[in-house]
Design an enzyme around this catalytic site. Structure first.
Site, PDB file in Angstrom:
ATOM      1  N   LYS A 178     -24.766  47.871  72.400  1.00 23.95           N
ATOM      2  CA  LYS A 178     -25.837  46.871  72.380  1.00 23.95           C
ATOM      3  C   LYS A 178     -26.070  46.345  70.956  1.00 23.95           C
ATOM      4  CE  LYS A 178     -29.441  44.460  73.563  1.00 23.95           C
ATOM      5  NZ  LYS A 178     -29.548  43.336  74.464  1.00 23.95           N
ATOM      6  N   LYS A 246     -35.837  43.679  65.008  1.00 23.81           N
ATOM      7  CA  LYS A 246     -35.704  45.127  65.251  1.00 23.81           C
ATOM      8  C   LYS A 246     -34.227  45.482  65.441  1.00 23.81           C
ATOM      9  CE  LYS A 246     -36.463  45.962  69.784  1.00 23.81           C
ATOM     10  NZ  LYS A 246     -35.265  46.333  70.524  1.00 23.81           N
TER      11      LYS A 246
END
Ligand code: NAP
Length: 303
Positions: A178, A246
């Protein structure tokens, strides 16, 4: 035991932009759900109206559940809802499986898996790609880390939410995949923003340029979806700028730990930092184009 609609009890923590439609798809597929969300939101009621049983803590979602899914924001949030005082681990039975579908640190994911395994609870990290639209349509790409047998047992759960479901490797490898995804997404959004702004300033219609490029080598889902958002000036999320930040922070921290330089990722991370200081933390990540527009003193729409 393999998960099956009708028999498998699922706990679900985090009914955000992604979590709520994913929970709805699980209910639609026939799973019974105990759901938890930290605050009251209209989408929580939507899940309850569809048949979800609302409970008061993450721990309560795990009570009697075979599978517990977490989909919250960041690494500390996942640690809190799984290992915290009222966390999932408090009530998870031996043999249950925790599936974390948030996007968080690969290294901390391995620590969480170890803590769960110590208590006889399985863990899969299973972050997703495909955005809010993929979550609603049940077409998410799901990148999984964990043991093959645990993955096999949870396949029906994943199939209720996604299409391209891949066991990448052991715990943490789903999150590593990811991170790779988020590097490609952020850098491609920036490239699409530059290309469309360049076209617009040169006098070409950016909508026609996008249409023409969609047939060739520069074609991508980002050009299709985010390119359209830039042209139509629709920067409501979607995927928030602060979440993209993030994920790039995660990429840079992990890259540093590994000794892998990520020079262009670092540059885009700085651009996003500037957008956050400009009050755009809650905008969609297609607003990365705004950084280039501000530098150029014009927009893709030509104003
Ligand atoms: P979101 O709409 O902001 O929802 C975040 C959810 O996490 C909310 O339910 C929030 O509860 C909950 N939460 C956050 N911190 C918590 C804590 N400490 N304790 C309990 N609950 C907490 O975000 P989202 O877009 O659904 O994203 C969720 C995850 O999926 C993120 O890791 C994101 O990177 C990832 N993701 C998002 C997309 C996308 O397109 N949106 C795509 C792929 C992956 P409240 O409602 O109480 O705030």
């Amino acid at each position: 035991m393999p998960a099956r609609p009708g028999t498998t009890q699922i706990g679900f923590v985090g009914l955000g932009i992604m979590g709520a439609p994913m929970a709805l798809n699980l209910i639609e597929a026939g799973f019974s759900l105990k759901v938890y969300n930290r605050t009251d939101r209209p989408r929580v009621q939507e899940v309850v109206d569809a048949g979800g049983e609302r409970v008061a803590t993450p721990a309560e979602t795990a009570s009697g559940s075979d599978v517990i899914i977490t989909n919250v924001t960041d690494t500390p949030d996942v640690v809190e809802v799984i290992l915290g005082e009222d966390g999932v681990l408090r009530s998870a039975r031996e043999g249950a499986t925790v599936i974390d579908m948030s996007t968080i640190s690969p290294r901390v994911t391995r620590d969480i898996a170890a803590a769960l395994n110590e208590r006889g609870v399985h863990m899969l990290d299973a972050p997703v790609s495909g955005g809010d639209v993929g979550a609603q349509q049940g077409t998410l790409s799901i990148m999984v880390g964990g043991e093959q047998s645990v993955f096999d047992d949870c396949l029906a759960v994943f199939e209720a939410m996604g299409k391209n479901i891949t066991l990448v490797g052991g715990n943490g490898d789903g999150q590593t995949c990811k991170v790779a995804n988020q590097i490609i997404v952020a850098l491609t959004i920036e490239a699409v923003g530059e290309a469309l702004l360049f076209s617009s300033k040169a006098g070409a219609d950016p909508a026609r340029v996008r249409e023409a490029l969609m047939g060739g080598f520069a074609s991508s889902r980002i050009l299709e979806v985010h390119g359209e958002r830039m042209i139509k000036r629709t920067f409501n999320p979607g995927f928030r700028i602060r979440h993209q930040q993030k994920d790039l922070n995660n990429a840079l921290i992990t890259g540093k730990e590994l000794g892998v330089p990520l020079p262009v990722t670092a540059l885009v991370q700085q651009m996003i930092g500037s957008l956050m200081n400009a009050g755009k933390a809650e905008s969609d990540h297609s607003a990365i184009a705004n950084f280039i527009e501000d530098m150029a003193g014009t927009t893709i729409a030509g104003d």
